[in-house]
Scaffold this motif. Structure first.
Motif, PDB file in Angstrom:
ATOM      1  N   ILE A 185      -0.106  18.104  12.683  1.00 14.22           N
ATOM      2  CA  ILE A 185      -0.402  16.881  11.922  1.00 14.22           C
ATOM      3  C   ILE A 185       0.886  16.313  11.343  1.00 14.22           C
ATOM      4  N   TYR A 186       1.780  17.192  10.908  1.00 17.12           N
ATOM      5  CA  TYR A 186       3.022  16.682  10.316  1.00 17.12           C
ATOM      6  C   TYR A 186       3.858  15.963  11.378  1.00 17.12           C
ATOM      7  N   VAL A 187       3.850  16.491  12.592  1.00 14.53           N
ATOM      8  CA  VAL A 187       4.603  15.831  13.673  1.00 14.53           C
ATOM      9  C   VAL A 187       3.969  14.470  13.971  1.00 14.53           C
ATOM     10  N   VAL A 188       2.634  14.409  13.971  1.00 16.89           N
ATOM     11  CA  VAL A 188       1.953  13.120  14.184  1.00 16.89           C
ATOM     12  C   VAL A 188       2.371  12.142  13.088  1.00 16.89           C
ATOM     13  N   MET A 189       2.448  12.643  11.864  1.00 14.43           N
ATOM     14  CA  MET A 189       2.834  11.768  10.742  1.00 14.43           C
ATOM     15  C   MET A 189       4.276  11.291  10.912  1.00 14.43           C
ATOM     16  N   ALA A 190       5.160  12.190  11.332  1.00 10.35           N
ATOM     17  CA  ALA A 190       6.571  11.811  11.473  1.00 10.35           C
ATOM     18  C   ALA A 190       6.724  10.754  12.577  1.00 10.35           C
ATOM     19  N   VAL A 191       6.025  10.955  13.685  1.00 11.10           N
ATOM     20  CA  VAL A 191       6.125   9.989  14.791  1.00 11.10           C
ATOM     21  C   VAL A 191       5.531   8.645  14.357  1.00 11.10           C
ATOM     22  N   SER A 192       4.372   8.698  13.694  1.00 16.56           N
ATOM     23  CA  SER A 192       3.757   7.454  13.214  1.00 16.56           C
ATOM     24  C   SER A 192       4.672   6.785  12.191  1.00 16.56           C
ATOM     25  N   GLY A 193       5.313   7.614  11.372  1.00 10.34           N
ATOM     26  CA  GLY A 193       6.232   7.073  10.370  1.00 10.34           C
ATOM     27  C   GLY A 193       7.400   6.372  11.032  1.00 10.34           C
ATOM     28  N   LEU A 194       7.914   6.991  12.100  1.00  2.00           N
ATOM     29  CA  LEU A 194       9.051   6.387  12.811  1.00  2.00           C
ATOM     30  C   LEU A 194       8.630   5.035  13.392  1.00  2.00           C
ATOM     31  N   ILE A 195       7.457   5.006  14.019  1.00  2.00           N
ATOM     32  CA  ILE A 195       6.976   3.750  14.618  1.00  2.00           C
ATOM     33  C   ILE A 195       6.779   2.709  13.522  1.00  2.00           C
ATOM     34  N   SER A 196       6.235   3.145  12.394  1.00  2.00           N
ATOM     35  CA  SER A 196       5.990   2.206  11.293  1.00  2.00           C
ATOM     36  C   SER A 196       7.307   1.625  10.793  1.00  2.00           C
ATOM     37  N   LEU A 197       8.323   2.473  10.671  1.00  2.00           N
ATOM     38  CA  LEU A 197       9.609   2.000  10.140  1.00  2.00           C
ATOM     39  C   LEU A 197      10.280   1.047  11.121  1.00  2.00           C
ATOM     40  N   VAL A 198      10.226   1.412  12.410  1.00  2.00           N
ATOM     41  CA  VAL A 198      10.971   0.625  13.401  1.00  2.00           C
ATOM     42  C   VAL A 198      10.235  -0.670  13.708  1.00  2.00           C
ATOM     43  N   TRP A 199       8.910  -0.579  13.986  1.00  2.00           N
ATOM     44  CA  TRP A 199       8.218  -1.803  14.403  1.00  2.00           C
ATOM     45  C   TRP A 199       7.318  -2.375  13.307  1.00  2.00           C
ATOM     46  N   ARG A 200       7.282  -1.742  12.147  1.00  2.00           N
ATOM     47  CA  ARG A 200       6.479  -2.238  11.031  1.00  2.00           C
ATOM     48  C   ARG A 200       5.025  -2.493  11.428  1.00  2.00           C
ATOM     49  N   ILE A 201       4.447  -1.582  12.191  1.00  2.00           N
ATOM     50  CA  ILE A 201       3.055  -1.766  12.608  1.00  2.00           C
ATOM     51  C   ILE A 201       2.146  -1.232  11.495  1.00  2.00           C
ATOM     52  N   LYS A 202       1.215  -2.057  11.072  1.00  2.00           N
ATOM     53  CA  LYS A 202       0.345  -1.694   9.943  1.00  2.00           C
ATOM     54  C   LYS A 202      -0.488  -0.448  10.260  1.00  2.00           C
ATOM     55  N   MET A 203      -0.978  -0.379  11.492  1.00  2.00           N
ATOM     56  CA  MET A 203      -1.922   0.691  11.804  1.00  2.00           C
ATOM     57  C   MET A 203      -1.260   2.067  11.797  1.00  2.00           C
ATOM     58  N   THR A 204       0.003   2.162  12.251  1.00  2.00           N
ATOM     59  CA  THR A 204       0.631   3.494  12.240  1.00  2.00           C
ATOM     60  C   THR A 204       0.930   3.910  10.805  1.00  2.00           C
ATOM     61  N   GLU A 205       1.189   2.917   9.931  1.00  2.00           N
ATOM     62  CA  GLU A 205       1.358   3.252   8.514  1.00  2.00           C
ATOM     63  C   GLU A 205       0.087   3.919   7.997  1.00  2.00           C
ATOM     64  N   ILE A 206      -1.039   3.365   8.413  1.00  2.00           N
ATOM     65  CA  ILE A 206      -2.323   3.889   7.953  1.00  2.00           C
ATOM     66  C   ILE A 206      -2.560   5.290   8.511  1.00  2.00           C
ATOM     67  N   ILE A 207      -2.099   5.548   9.737  1.00  2.00           N
ATOM     68  CA  ILE A 207      -2.254   6.886  10.313  1.00  2.00           C
ATOM     69  C   ILE A 207      -1.468   7.904   9.483  1.00  2.00           C
ATOM     70  N   VAL A 208      -0.274   7.514   9.042  1.00  2.00           N
ATOM     71  CA  VAL A 208       0.555   8.451   8.267  1.00  2.00           C
ATOM     72  C   VAL A 208      -0.191   8.883   7.010  1.00  2.00           C
ATOM     73  N   ILE A 209      -0.654   7.906   6.236  1.00  2.00           N
ATOM     74  CA  ILE A 209      -1.262   8.287   4.968  1.00  2.00           C
ATOM     75  C   ILE A 209      -2.651   8.891   5.171  1.00  2.00           C
ATOM     76  N   SER A 210      -3.331   8.500   6.239  1.00  2.00           N
ATOM     77  CA  SER A 210      -4.666   9.061   6.475  1.00  2.00           C
ATOM     78  C   SER A 210      -4.586  10.517   6.911  1.00  2.00           C
ATOM     79  N   SER A 211      -3.410  10.938   7.412  1.00  2.00           N
ATOM     80  CA  SER A 211      -3.282  12.322   7.873  1.00  2.00           C
ATOM     81  C   SER A 211      -2.826  13.255   6.766  1.00  2.00           C
ATOM     82  N   ALA A 212      -2.282  12.674   5.671  1.00  2.00           N
ATOM     83  CA  ALA A 212      -1.608  13.519   4.671  1.00  2.00           C
ATOM     84  C   ALA A 212      -2.545  14.555   4.045  1.00  2.00           C
ATOM     85  N   THR A 213      -3.718  14.101   3.595  1.00  2.00           N
ATOM     86  CA  THR A 213      -4.576  15.040   2.867  1.00  2.00           C
ATOM     87  C   THR A 213      -5.095  16.156   3.772  1.00  2.00           C
ATOM     88  N   VAL A 214      -5.490  15.782   4.984  1.00  2.00           N
ATOM     89  CA  VAL A 214      -6.049  16.821   5.863  1.00  2.00           C
ATOM     90  C   VAL A 214      -4.935  17.768   6.313  1.00  2.00           C
TER      91      VAL A 214
END
Lengths: 55, 248
Positions: free
Chosen positions: B71-100
């Motif tokens: 899950i942490y790797v998924v968050m890091a990859v989603s975070g990278l995509i969010s930072l580079v392309w500023r895609i709203k949905m990958t930002e949401i994936i990052v925070i939605s994965s944190a608690t689980v």
């Protein structure tokens, strides 16, 4: 059955592990459900209030 | 076709609806594999010649540990995509994965400790593997705290994505900690290049549980994402229509 529950004497370690897993798995499903419900009702309330002010 | 899929998935409304349809399938898949995994793990698999029945904790401990890293790797990859392309949905994936993710890390640490007490004679030891996994838990908690501390969710998402990326270096450390420092925790049994040193009768339930936890993550991250989307898009028309529909 009781022999199975005893887990070869390790019951006090094995069963809490599985119980903890159950709690964690259930909690992580219930939490988002409640979060979505809370947000939706909050928006609904704000919408009703906004509509009342317009009248 | 794939491009169109990802493009569409970018729109929160489309993602919300598609996620809504996928969640039940993930849940059913999770429950089936869970029952199969637990049944085989608890009833069919033989006791370990050394550890006896206590090794059955493996069916929670190891899948949870794998998930904490996955899950942490998924968050890091989603975070990278969010930072580079500023895609709203990958930002949401990052925070939605944190608690689980944090929950699985906690579960891995707790069940590991419950397994360590009978086998190592201690609840905790500052072992390389245990310490790096504990660091992973603090990273997760840091991400959750950072996200809730920042008011503007787009800014929060950027900060969280950066923290997720910074922390990803810890993942190989966790994996190779047992080789590099060779402390108390035993080396890899399955995630290595040659044949896993574990009998099929014990390995099958373990892999079933691993698949089960992944399906579970699929369901929960989508549920969290839907809640996050509705919160973020609260002022948009489609959410207000949705609210009226649900209110009826």
């Amino acid at each position: 059955m009781s022999e199975f529950l005893a887990m070869g004497g390790y019951a006090v370690y094995v069963w809490p592990s599985f119980l903890l897993a159950l709690i964690v798995l259930v909690a992580n499903v219930v939490a988002p459900m409640r979060q979505r419900k809370r947000v939706l009702t909050d928006i609904a309330r704000k919408l009703r209030r906004a509509r009342k002010e317009q009248r | 076709m794939i491009i169109r899929f990802f493009h569409q998935m970018g729109s929160p409304r489309y993602f919300y609806n598609v996620a809504g349809k996928m969640i039940p399938w993930f849940m059913v898949g999770f429950l089936i594999t869970l029952v199969l995994g637990l049944y085989n793990g608890l009833f069919v698999a033989p006791p370990d010649y050394q550890q006896g029945e206590s090794y059955r904790i493996i069916y929670i401990h190891v899948p949870a540990a794998w998930m904490s890293m996955f899950i942490y790797v998924v968050m890091a990859v989603s975070g990278l995509i969010s930072l580079v392309w500023r895609i709203k949905m990958t930002e949401i994936i990052v925070i939605s994965s944190a608690t689980v993710g944090a929950s699985f890390t906690f579960l891995a640490l707790a069940t590991g400790s419950l397994w360590g007490k009978p086998m190592w004679g201690t609840w905790w030891v500052w072992d390389a593997r245990l310490t790096s996994e504990l660091l992973l838990l603090f990273l997760y908690l840091g991400i959750i705290a950072l996200h809730s501390a920042i008011e503007d969710k787009r800014v929060a998402a950027r900060a969280v994505s950066i923290l997720a990326l910074v922390g990803v270096v810890n993942i190989p450390v966790i994996h190779y900690s047992v080789e590099w420092w060779n402390t108390l925790h035993q080396p890899a049994t399955i995630t290595k290049f040659d044949k896993p040193s574990m009998d099929m009768s014990m390995l099958i339930p373990l892999l079933t549980m691993a698949i089960s936890f992944k399906l579970y993550y699929g369901a929960v991250v989508l549920m969290r994402a839907r809640a996050e989307i509705v919160e973020r898009e609260r002022n948009s028309r489609w959410v207000q229509e949705l609210v009226e529909e649900e209110a009826k």
